[in-house]
Design an enzyme around this catalytic site. Structure first.
Site, short mmCIF file in Angstrom:
data_model
loop_
_atom_site.label_atom_id
_atom_site.label_comp_id
_atom_site.label_asym_id
_atom_site.label_seq_id
_atom_site.Cartn_x
_atom_site.Cartn_y
_atom_site.Cartn_z
N GLU A 1 -26.91 6.82 -59.53
CA GLU A 1 -27.46 7.48 -60.72
C GLU A 1 -26.57 8.61 -61.24
OE1 GLU A 1 -31.33 9.31 -60.32
OE2 GLU A 1 -31.33 9.89 -62.43
N ASP B 1 -30.23 5.68 -55.66
CA ASP B 1 -30.91 6.81 -56.32
C ASP B 1 -31.01 7.92 -55.27
OD1 ASP B 1 -32.42 8.56 -57.77
OD2 ASP B 1 -33.79 7.04 -58.53
N ILE C 1 -31.97 11.07 -55.29
CA ILE C 1 -33.34 11.59 -55.27
C ILE C 1 -34.08 10.91 -56.41
CG2 ILE C 1 -34.88 13.56 -55.65
CD1 ILE C 1 -32.98 15.37 -54.28
N ASP C 2 -35.03 10.08 -56.06
CA ASP C 2 -35.88 9.48 -57.08
C ASP C 2 -37.13 10.35 -57.15
OD1 ASP C 2 -36.86 7.59 -58.93
OD2 ASP C 2 -38.03 6.62 -57.35
N THR D 1 -37.00 13.33 -59.11
CA THR D 1 -36.44 14.70 -59.04
C THR D 1 -37.49 15.74 -59.45
OG1 THR D 1 -34.28 13.77 -59.52
CG2 THR D 1 -34.48 16.15 -59.74
N HIS E 1 -43.43 8.54 -68.31
CA HIS E 1 -42.79 7.42 -67.61
C HIS E 1 -43.69 6.20 -67.54
CE1 HIS E 1 -40.04 10.38 -65.16
NE2 HIS E 1 -39.84 10.44 -66.46
N SER F 1 -41.90 8.93 -57.91
CA SER F 1 -40.89 8.18 -57.15
C SER F 1 -41.33 6.82 -56.61
CB SER F 1 -40.34 9.02 -55.99
OG SER F 1 -41.17 8.92 -54.85
N LYS G 1 -44.40 5.23 -54.36
CA LYS G 1 -45.50 4.34 -54.78
C LYS G 1 -45.32 2.93 -54.20
CE LYS G 1 -44.87 5.50 -59.29
NZ LYS G 1 -44.11 6.75 -59.25
N ARG H 1 -46.58 0.35 -63.84
CA ARG H 1 -45.70 1.21 -64.63
C ARG H 1 -45.73 0.64 -66.04
NH1 ARG H 1 -42.10 4.68 -62.54
NH2 ARG H 1 -40.40 5.39 -63.89
N ASP I 1 -34.04 2.69 -59.68
CA ASP I 1 -35.42 3.16 -59.59
C ASP I 1 -36.35 2.10 -59.00
OD1 ASP I 1 -35.21 5.76 -60.57
OD2 ASP I 1 -35.39 5.14 -62.66
N1 LIG Z 1 -39.18 7.17 -70.42
C1 LIG Z 1 -39.14 6.75 -69.17
N2 LIG Z 1 -39.87 5.68 -68.76
C2 LIG Z 1 -39.85 5.26 -67.49
N3 LIG Z 1 -39.10 5.84 -66.52
C3 LIG Z 1 -38.34 6.90 -66.85
C4 LIG Z 1 -38.32 7.42 -68.18
N4 LIG Z 1 -37.48 8.48 -68.19
C5 LIG Z 1 -37.00 8.61 -66.94
N5 LIG Z 1 -37.50 7.66 -66.13
C6 LIG Z 1 -37.23 7.41 -64.72
O1 LIG Z 1 -38.39 7.67 -63.96
C7 LIG Z 1 -37.96 8.00 -62.65
C8 LIG Z 1 -39.06 8.66 -61.88
O2 LIG Z 1 -40.10 7.75 -61.79
P1 LIG Z 1 -41.58 8.21 -61.46
O3 LIG Z 1 -42.21 8.67 -62.72
O4 LIG Z 1 -42.18 6.95 -60.93
O5 LIG Z 1 -41.47 9.28 -60.44
C9 LIG Z 1 -36.77 8.87 -62.90
O6 LIG Z 1 -35.95 8.82 -61.76
P2 LIG Z 1 -35.20 10.16 -61.23
O7 LIG Z 1 -36.24 11.13 -60.83
O8 LIG Z 1 -34.39 9.61 -60.13
O9 LIG Z 1 -34.37 10.63 -62.39
C10 LIG Z 1 -36.13 8.26 -64.13
O10 LIG Z 1 -35.02 7.42 -63.82
MG LIG Z 2 -35.02 7.58 -60.03
MG LIG Z 3 -32.72 10.19 -59.17
MG LIG Z 4 -32.67 11.41 -62.57
#
Ligand SMILES: Nc1ncnc2c1ncn2[C@@H]1O[C@H](COP(=O)(O)O)[C@@H](OP(=O)(O)O)[C@H]1O
Ligand SMILES: [Mg+2]
Ligand SMILES: [Mg+2]
Ligand SMILES: [Mg+2]
Length: 411
Positions: free
Chosen positions: A128, A193, A195-196, A198, A298, A322, A325, A339, A352
Site C-alpha cells: 500500500e 497492507d 496496517i489495515d 489505520t 467505507h 480492518s 472482520k 461491505r 484490503d
Molecule cells: N471509499 C472507500 N470505500 C471503501 N474502502 C475504502 C474507501 N476509502 C478507503 N478505503 C479502504 O478502507 C480500508 C479500511 O477498511 P475498514 O473500513 O474495513 O477498516 C482502508 O485501508 P487502510 O486503513 O489500510 O488505508 C482503505 O484502503
Molecule cells: Mg487497508
Molecule cells: Mg493500510
Molecule cells: Mg491506508
C-alpha cells in the site's frame, strides 16, 4: 562376477522406474510446471525423487516456506506497530486521498518487504505505501528508522529466517518503495497492507497487519495479525477492544489454499502452528451477527441496516475496522461481513481483501461482491471488476446475497 551383478541391477524394473521418474521430473522442472504437477503425482512416487531436486523447486506445493516467512514477517511487523502505539509516536501524515498513514504503516511495510526480498527475491510485491513523502521529511524518516532498526523477533533463528535487521535508513526507504508492482494475472505477487484500518489503529481500535501470496491471480497463502482482537476464538464479537494493557488480546490468522484456516495467539512463539478454525453454522438467519466497517464512508451503514431488517436480523451489527472482520467471522465469533459501496467510483484494493478472502473461504465460507462475483485478484492493484463484499458461511450465502441485491437494486 561384480560386473555381472552391476549389469543385472541396471536392468532391475525398479531402477528403470526411478530413472523414468527422474526424466519426467527434470522435463517438468524445465517447463517450470514442477510445483503444480508434483501435486498430482502419487505421494510415494514424489518421495522417490532426490531431495536436491525437490529442494531446488521455486515453491513447494505445500507453501510451507511461504507460510512460515509470511507469519514471521507479519509477527515482527505487528510488534513494531504495537511499540509505535504504546510509545505514542504515531507521526501521522495525510496522503493525497486524505487518508492517514503513520510511522507504524511505513515501518511495518519496510520490515515485511525486507523479509520477502531475502527469501523470494524474484517475487513481486503490491504494497500500500511508498516512501516519496519520507524522502522530504527527514525527521519522520528518522523516527521510523528508530523503530525499524530496533524491532526484532526474540528468537534469533526466526529473525535470521526473515533476513535479520535492515542495515541502513537508505535500505529501509528502498524496501518501502519495492511495493510498487502493478499486480496482474501472472506469476507470484505478494499483497501487503502493513496496517489495515489505520484509523482504527490511531484510535486504539481494531487494525490488522495483512499479507497474502497471489499466484497466477489466485490467493494461495494469507496471514492476518490482529493485535487488538481477543486471543480467545470463542470470545463474543464486540466493538470493545478490552483493557488498556492488551491483556488477553492479539491473534494471528493464517490459511493456505486447500489446507484450511488456523488461528494462534499472536504473542506466542512463532513456531506454534495454531488450531484450525471454522465458521459457525447458521441454522436460523435471524440469529446471525453482522460485522461492518466503523467508517460510514467505507461501507453504507444505512444499506446494511435495511439488509439486516430484510433478513429478520434484530441484533445490532458490530462495527470494527480492518480485516479483523474477516478473521472474526472465519473463527465463528460473528457470521456475516458486508461491505456496501458508498461511492460508485471507488475500487477496492487487493491488499484490503486478499488474506481475509482466503482465510474465510478456508474456514468454510463464501466470499463474493454485492453482485455475487468472486473477488478477482488478477486485474492489478485494485479489484476493478468487483463492487463491495459479501462474506458469509457457504450455506447462507445465497439467501444473504438475495437480500443484498434486493436492497441495493431498490435504491
Ligand atoms: N471509499 C472507500 N470505500 C471503501 N474502502 C475504502 C474507501 N476509502 C478507503 N478505503 C479502504 O478502507 C480500508 C479500511 O477498511 P475498514 O473500513 O474495513 O477498516 C482502508 O485501508 P487502510 O486503513 O489500510 O488505508 C482503505 O484502503
Ligand atoms: Mg487497508
Ligand atoms: Mg493500510
Ligand atoms: Mg491506508
Amino acid at each position: 562376477m561384480v560386473a555381472n551383478r552391476t549389469q543385472t541391477s541396471f536392468h532391475h524394473p525398479r531402477f528403470i522406474l526411478i530413472l523414468l521418474l527422474l526424466l519426467i521430473i527434470l522435463a517438468l522442472n524445465r517447463s517450470s510446471l514442477l510445483s503444480s504437477r508434483l501435486a498430482i503425482l502419487p505421494q510415494h512416487f514424489a518421495s522417490l525423487a532426490p531431495a536436491t531436486i525437490l529442494a531446488s523447486t521455486p515453491s513447494t506445493m505445500s507453501y510451507r516456506k511461504e507460510l512460515r516467512v509470511a507469519k514471521l514477517a507479519v509477527q515482527r511487523a505487528a510488534i513494531l506497530t504495537q511499540r509505535v502505539f504504546h510509545e505514542k509516536a504515531k507521526g501521522t501524515l495525510s496522503k493525497d486521498d486524505k487518508s492517514p498513514v503513520t510511522v507504524g504503516d511505513f515501518g511495518a511495510q519496510a520490515l515485511i518487504i525486507h523479509a520477502i526480498r531475502r527469501n523470494f527475491p524474484t517475487d513481486e510485491i503490491v504494497g500500500e505505501e511508498e516512501a516519496s513523502s519520507l524522502r522530504e521529511d527527514k525527521s519522520l524518516a528518522d523516527q521510523i528508522w528508530g523503530f525499524v532498526s530496533s524491532t526484532s523477533l526474540n528468537d534469533p533463528a526466526s529473525e535470521e529466517q526473515i533476513g535479520g535487521p535492515i542495515r541502513s535508513q537508505r535500505e529501509m526507504l528502498q524496501a518501502i518503495d519495492e511495493g510498487q508492482s502493478p499486480g496482474g494475472s501472472r506469476g507470484r505477487i505478494w499483497a501487503l497492507d502493513p496496517i489495515d484500518g489505520t484509523k482504527g489503529f490511531l484510535r486504539g481500535g481494531q487494525y490488522a497487519v495483512c499479507l497474502a501470496l497471489i499466484e497466477d491471480g489466485h490467493v494461495k497463502v494469507g496471514v492476518l495479525a490482529c493485535p487488538n482482537l481477543p486471543v480467545d476464538d470463542s470470545a463474543p464479537l464486540s466493538a470493545d477492544v478490552g483493557d488498556e494493557n492488551g491483556e488477553g488480546r492479539g491473534v494471528m490468522f493464517s490459511a493456505v489454499l486447500g489446507s484450511g484456516a488456523k488461528s494462534r495467539p499472536l504473542g506466542r512463539g512463532a513456531l506454534e502452528t495454531g488450531q484450525p478454525i471454522l465458521m459457525r453454522d447458521v441454522p436460523d438467519i435471524t440469529q446471525a451477527t453482522f460485522c461492518e466497517s466503523v467508517e460510514a464512508g467505507h461501507s453504507s451503514h444505512g444499506d446494511q441496516a435495511e439488509i439486516a431488517k430484510k433478513l429478520g436480523i434484530t441484533r445490532q451489527s458490530v462495527r470494527m475496522d480492518s480485516q479483523a472482520k474477516y478473521g472474526s467471522i472465519a473463527r465463528g465469533a460473528g457470521d456475516l461481513y458486508l461491505r456496501l459501496p458508498v461511492r460508485a467510483d471507488y475500487q477496492e484494493k487487493i491488499w484490503d481483501h486478499a488474506a481475509g478472502d482466503l482465510i474465510v473461504r478456508e474456514a468454510g465460507g463464501h466470499v463474493t461482491d454485492v453482485e455475487g462475483r468472486r473477488l478477482d485478484f488478477s486485474l492489478g492493484r485494485t479489484l476493478k471488476e468487483n463492487k463491495g463484499v459479501v462474506a458469509t458461511p457457504k450455506a447462507v450465502h445465497e439467501q444473504v446475497l438475495e437480500a443484498v441485491k434486493s436492497v441495493l437494486s431498490s435504491k
